[in-house]
Design a protein around this motif. Structure first.
Motif, PDB file in Angstrom:
ATOM      1  N   ALA A 197       0.850  -1.394  -0.043  1.00  0.00           N
ATOM      2  CA  ALA A 197       0.093   0.020  -0.039  1.00  0.00           C
ATOM      3  C   ALA A 197       0.822   1.314   0.031  1.00  0.00           C
ATOM      4  O   ALA A 197       0.509   2.158  -0.569  1.00  0.00           O
ATOM      5  CB  ALA A 197      -0.926  -0.072   1.232  1.00  0.00           C
ATOM      6  N   THR A 198       1.953   1.273   0.863  1.00  0.00           N
ATOM      7  CA  THR A 198       3.015   2.414   0.767  1.00  0.00           C
ATOM      8  C   THR A 198       3.526   2.906  -0.753  1.00  0.00           C
ATOM      9  O   THR A 198       3.925   3.785  -0.956  1.00  0.00           O
ATOM     10  CB  THR A 198       4.078   2.209   1.890  1.00  0.00           C
ATOM     11  OG1 THR A 198       5.019   1.268   1.357  1.00  0.00           O
ATOM     12  CG2 THR A 198       3.736   2.077   3.262  1.00  0.00           C
ATOM     13  N   THR A 203       1.302   4.124  15.550  1.00  0.00           N
ATOM     14  CA  THR A 203      -0.162   4.659  15.003  1.00  0.00           C
ATOM     15  C   THR A 203       0.173   6.138  14.310  1.00  0.00           C
ATOM     16  O   THR A 203      -0.195   6.429  13.162  1.00  0.00           O
ATOM     17  CB  THR A 203      -1.050   4.839  16.207  1.00  0.00           C
ATOM     18  OG1 THR A 203      -1.306   3.651  16.622  1.00  0.00           O
ATOM     19  CG2 THR A 203      -2.292   5.324  15.545  1.00  0.00           C
ATOM     20  N   PHE A 204       1.291   6.870  14.962  1.00  0.00           N
ATOM     21  CA  PHE A 204       1.222   8.166  14.373  1.00  0.00           C
ATOM     22  C   PHE A 204       2.045   8.003  13.136  1.00  0.00           C
ATOM     23  O   PHE A 204       1.911   8.585  12.245  1.00  0.00           O
ATOM     24  CB  PHE A 204       2.136   9.048  15.593  1.00  0.00           C
ATOM     25  CG  PHE A 204       2.042  10.513  14.845  1.00  0.00           C
ATOM     26  CD1 PHE A 204       1.105  11.348  14.535  1.00  0.00           C
ATOM     27  CD2 PHE A 204       3.405  10.994  14.739  1.00  0.00           C
ATOM     28  CE1 PHE A 204       1.183  12.625  13.988  1.00  0.00           C
ATOM     29  CE2 PHE A 204       3.813  12.331  14.219  1.00  0.00           C
ATOM     30  CZ  PHE A 204       2.484  13.217  13.973  1.00  0.00           C
ATOM     31  N   ALA A 214      -0.476   7.271   5.904  1.00  0.00           N
ATOM     32  CA  ALA A 214      -1.868   7.064   5.487  1.00  0.00           C
ATOM     33  C   ALA A 214      -2.089   5.709   5.624  1.00  0.00           C
ATOM     34  O   ALA A 214      -3.083   4.963   4.795  1.00  0.00           O
ATOM     35  CB  ALA A 214      -2.176   7.408   4.016  1.00  0.00           C
ATOM     36  N   LEU A 215      -1.770   4.746   6.246  1.00  0.00           N
ATOM     37  CA  LEU A 215      -2.158   3.509   6.887  1.00  0.00           C
ATOM     38  C   LEU A 215      -3.287   3.444   7.872  1.00  0.00           C
ATOM     39  O   LEU A 215      -3.803   2.532   7.947  1.00  0.00           O
ATOM     40  CB  LEU A 215      -0.880   2.600   7.077  1.00  0.00           C
ATOM     41  CG  LEU A 215       0.176   2.150   6.020  1.00  0.00           C
ATOM     42  CD1 LEU A 215       1.367   1.634   6.585  1.00  0.00           C
ATOM     43  CD2 LEU A 215      -0.444   1.606   4.806  1.00  0.00           C
ATOM     44  N   GLY A 223       2.685  19.186   2.702  1.00  0.00           N
ATOM     45  CA  GLY A 223       1.677  20.119   2.161  1.00  0.00           C
ATOM     46  C   GLY A 223       0.707  19.554   1.931  1.00  0.00           C
ATOM     47  O   GLY A 223      -0.492  19.973   1.408  1.00  0.00           O
ATOM     48  N   MET A 224       0.531  18.224   1.768  1.00  0.00           N
ATOM     49  CA  MET A 224      -0.643  17.260   0.964  1.00  0.00           C
ATOM     50  C   MET A 224      -1.101  16.509   2.145  1.00  0.00           C
ATOM     51  O   MET A 224      -0.882  16.424   3.276  1.00  0.00           O
ATOM     52  CB  MET A 224      -0.084  16.540  -0.151  1.00  0.00           C
ATOM     53  CG  MET A 224       0.449  17.065  -1.088  1.00  0.00           C
ATOM     54  SD  MET A 224       0.922  15.766  -2.363  1.00  0.00           S
ATOM     55  CE  MET A 224       2.776  15.556  -1.905  1.00  0.00           C
ATOM     56  N   SER A 225      -2.322  15.950   1.837  1.00  0.00           N
ATOM     57  CA  SER A 225      -2.971  14.885   2.871  1.00  0.00           C
ATOM     58  C   SER A 225      -2.165  13.661   2.725  1.00  0.00           C
ATOM     59  O   SER A 225      -1.399  13.704   1.864  1.00  0.00           O
ATOM     60  CB  SER A 225      -4.546  14.739   2.187  1.00  0.00           C
ATOM     61  OG  SER A 225      -4.414  13.725   1.282  1.00  0.00           O
ATOM     62  N   PRO A 226      -2.135  12.948   3.882  1.00  0.00           N
ATOM     63  CA  PRO A 226      -1.151  11.735   3.908  1.00  0.00           C
ATOM     64  C   PRO A 226      -1.758  10.795   2.621  1.00  0.00           C
ATOM     65  O   PRO A 226      -0.711  10.334   2.099  1.00  0.00           O
ATOM     66  CB  PRO A 226      -1.678  11.032   4.965  1.00  0.00           C
ATOM     67  CG  PRO A 226      -1.950  12.007   5.973  1.00  0.00           C
ATOM     68  CD  PRO A 226      -2.451  12.965   5.077  1.00  0.00           C
ATOM     69  N   ASP A 227      -2.944  10.591   2.140  1.00  0.00           N
ATOM     70  CA  ASP A 227      -3.245   9.821   1.059  1.00  0.00           C
ATOM     71  C   ASP A 227      -2.488  10.308  -0.140  1.00  0.00           C
ATOM     72  O   ASP A 227      -1.970   9.487  -1.017  1.00  0.00           O
ATOM     73  CB  ASP A 227      -4.709   9.736   1.050  1.00  0.00           C
ATOM     74  CG  ASP A 227      -5.218   8.733   1.746  1.00  0.00           C
ATOM     75  OD1 ASP A 227      -4.663   7.587   1.708  1.00  0.00           O
ATOM     76  OD2 ASP A 227      -6.234   8.742   2.523  1.00  0.00           O
TER      77      ASP A 227
END
Lengths: 286, 264
Positions: free
Chosen positions: A188-189, B54-55, B61-62, B74-78
């Motif tokens: 996924a990464t 977890t952090f 984005a997992l 500057g973006m969302s993790p996804d």
């Protein structure tokens, strides 16, 4: 050598029990014959007679192996009595059925992994299919297919496939789901697509499971092919040999065909085992 | 102002993350605020359940925060994940046994669609970077645990992500191997200038490696202390006997103890 002794011991015990059982079961016929002829038989004479009957209740090992030898190396393979001829017919149906069944099992497994609806719906049907007695539906498959003009190898192969798809389906679903959360997170990464996850991780990971089920599947395929040969009017194949033997009370022929089937099954499983070992070793998974 | 904006690679503002479990909700992260600048080496340390992993997973984005804002580049993790902003090194090397070391390292490159020639170039380069030159044709089982983990670091570096996220990468290795790998990670960091986030259980490891140490505590998972290390970027192993080192280690230990104290 160390492992040979226990195997030989067990084998010797089985053979001894077999001879004892044959004497015990075939004795009645010897005594009946003697009474009819009005003669007395000694115990020694009785024992000798029980091992030389033409249609014994239980043939002794040397009779079975003599018949096995006679009907394999002792006659032309084109002969209608040759177990090589019948064996080959059964093996070809087995292999075709195995290819169809394992292919179908794999396809269903892939579907179950990737489609939620299939995941929820296919397995109960697959399990239900295996609870149907194969002896009950084999004649129907033969009859239905023959009415649409499909005869010979294919109907037998379908029955064989019917039995062999199931272990492959179960093993393959388990195998394709065997990668752990970390391995899936890893992909996924890298933003891998489902197709990439399948080809690069799921499929290779499933190999040990696939081979375990292929071993079960090939034996089931053989059973399916033999069962499929029974309702065809006993034309050819090991199943036909078993059936005609039982029609005419040829117990020695039945046992020889049974042994032939067992030898074929063991050989097929061993071949799959050899391919398994070579493949997994190459993949670093053995 | 513009400069400081571009310096912040990872920015967390009031991040909360709640897991719904069978026993009710579990607060894995509570009001986490943190800025990680470009080129920093940040360690996350704390007992099990403090949310450090977890952090890290949220950055990757997992996992997805249930509150607050978290940005990566500057973006969302996804979006960051899709633009291949980071390489992630897990606790286990997770190499595929059916692939050679070189093939394992080129796996992400295959997935991302690099050309064959480019793959070969990059594999050579990163294997050299982790000192595994000449091991490309070996299979994972032919390598020691430490070498396998180095190969997995090479794999995370292969596609030139600016950020390296490492989740207890040396947790399963013995101390001697771990020391050497720590030195190598520092060298690697100096050579590549990457931003590294490193989760660990070990106080000496955290102090030795980091420019910034984030001390966390459990129930709910939160940050209790952020220590900017005064140690120089150049760090020989024996720096661990210096007074500064011992002082920072002491402060980390105090932070851990305090976090533990008010949780019970």
């Amino acid at each position: 050598m160390r492992s040979l002794a226990p195997i030989a011991t067990v084998l010797a015990v089985i053979v001894a029990l077999w001879y004892a059982a044959a004497v015990w079961m075939n004795a009645q016929w010897v005594y009946d014959q003697a009474a009819r002829a009005g003669v007395e038989v000694t115990f020694g004479q009785m024992v000798v007679d029980t091992m030389a009957q033409e249609r014994p209740v239980l043939p002794v090992p040397h009779q079975v192996f003599a018949e096995l030898a006679k009907s394999t190396v002792g006659m032309a393979v084109t002969s209608k009595k040759s177990l090589v001829y019948h064996g080959w017919i059964t093996i070809s149906a087995t292999l075709l059925g195995f290819a169809m069944g394992t292919g179908f099992g794999r396809l269903l497994a892939v579907g179950i992994i990737h489609n939620k609806a299939m995941d929820m719906s296919v397995m109960p049907w697959a399990i239900a299919s295996q609870t149907v007695p194969i002896l009950a539906i084999a004649p129907m498959i033969i009859v239905v297919l023959s009415s649409v003009g499909v005869q010979g190898l294919v109907p037998k192969a379908i029955i064989s496939a019917f039995l062999s798809f199931f272990p492959v389906l179960v093993g393959m679903v388990k195998g394709l789901r065997s990668p752990d959360g970390m391995q899936l997170d890893q992909l996924a990464t890298w933003n891998a697509s489902r197709t990439q996850v399948f080809w690069k991780l799921r499929l290779p990971s499933s190999m040990p499971y696939l081979f375990a089920s292929l071993k079960v599947g090939i034996a089931a395929s053989l059973v399916g092919a033999i069962v499929g040969e029974m309702p065809t009017g006993a034309v050819a194949g090991l199943g036909a040999r078993l059936l005609s033997g039982s029609y005419y009370g040829q117990t020695i022929q039945i046992w020889a065909a049974l042994f032939a089937a067992a030898i074929v099954a063991a050989s097929l499983v061993m071949i799959v085992g050899v391919i398994e070992r070579a493949t997994l070793k190459r993949m670093g998974m053995a | 102002m513009k400069d400081t904006m571009s310096q912040a690679v990872i920015e967390a503002k009031g991040v909360n993350l709640v897991f719904e479990t069978g026993d009710g909700p579990v607060q894995a992260l509570k009001d986490v605020n943190l800025v990680v600048g470009r080129g920093e080496f940040v360690s996350f340390i704390g007992p099990s359940g403090c949310g450090k992993t977890t952090f890290l997973r949220a950055i990757a984005a997992l996992e997805h925060p249930t509150g607050g804002t978290l940005t990566v580049n500057g973006m969302s993790p996804d979006e960051a994940r899709m633009s291949r902003a980071y390489g992630y090194v897990f606790q286990a090397a997770g190499l595929y046994p059916w692939r050679t070391i070189a093939k394992n390292v080129s796996l992400p490159l295959e997935i991302m669609g690099f050309s064959k020639a480019e793959q070969a170039d990059r594999v050579d380069r990163v294997l050299e970077l982790v000192e595994l030159k000449g091991f490309g044709r070996k299979f994972p089982w032919q390598l020691s645990g430490g070498m396998q983990q180095r190969a997995s670091i090479a794999r995370a570096l292969a596609f030139d992500a600016d950020i390296l996220l490492m989740d207890e990468p040396f947790g399963a290795l013995d101390e001697i191997v771990r020391d050497r790998l720590n030195e190598e990670v520092l060298k690697l960091w100096a050579r590549t200038g990457k931003t590294i986030c490193f989760v660990t259980h070990s106080i000496p490891e955290a102090v030795y490696l980091s420019t910034k140490i984030v001390v966390m505590s459990p129930r709910p998972g939160r940050i209790t202390d952020v220590i900017d290390s005064p140690l120089p970027r150049e760090r020989p192993l024996d720096i661990r006997d210096s007074r500064e080192f011992i002082e920072i280690a002491h402060r980390v230990r105090e932070g851990l103890r305090a976090g533990h104290g008010d949780a019970v």
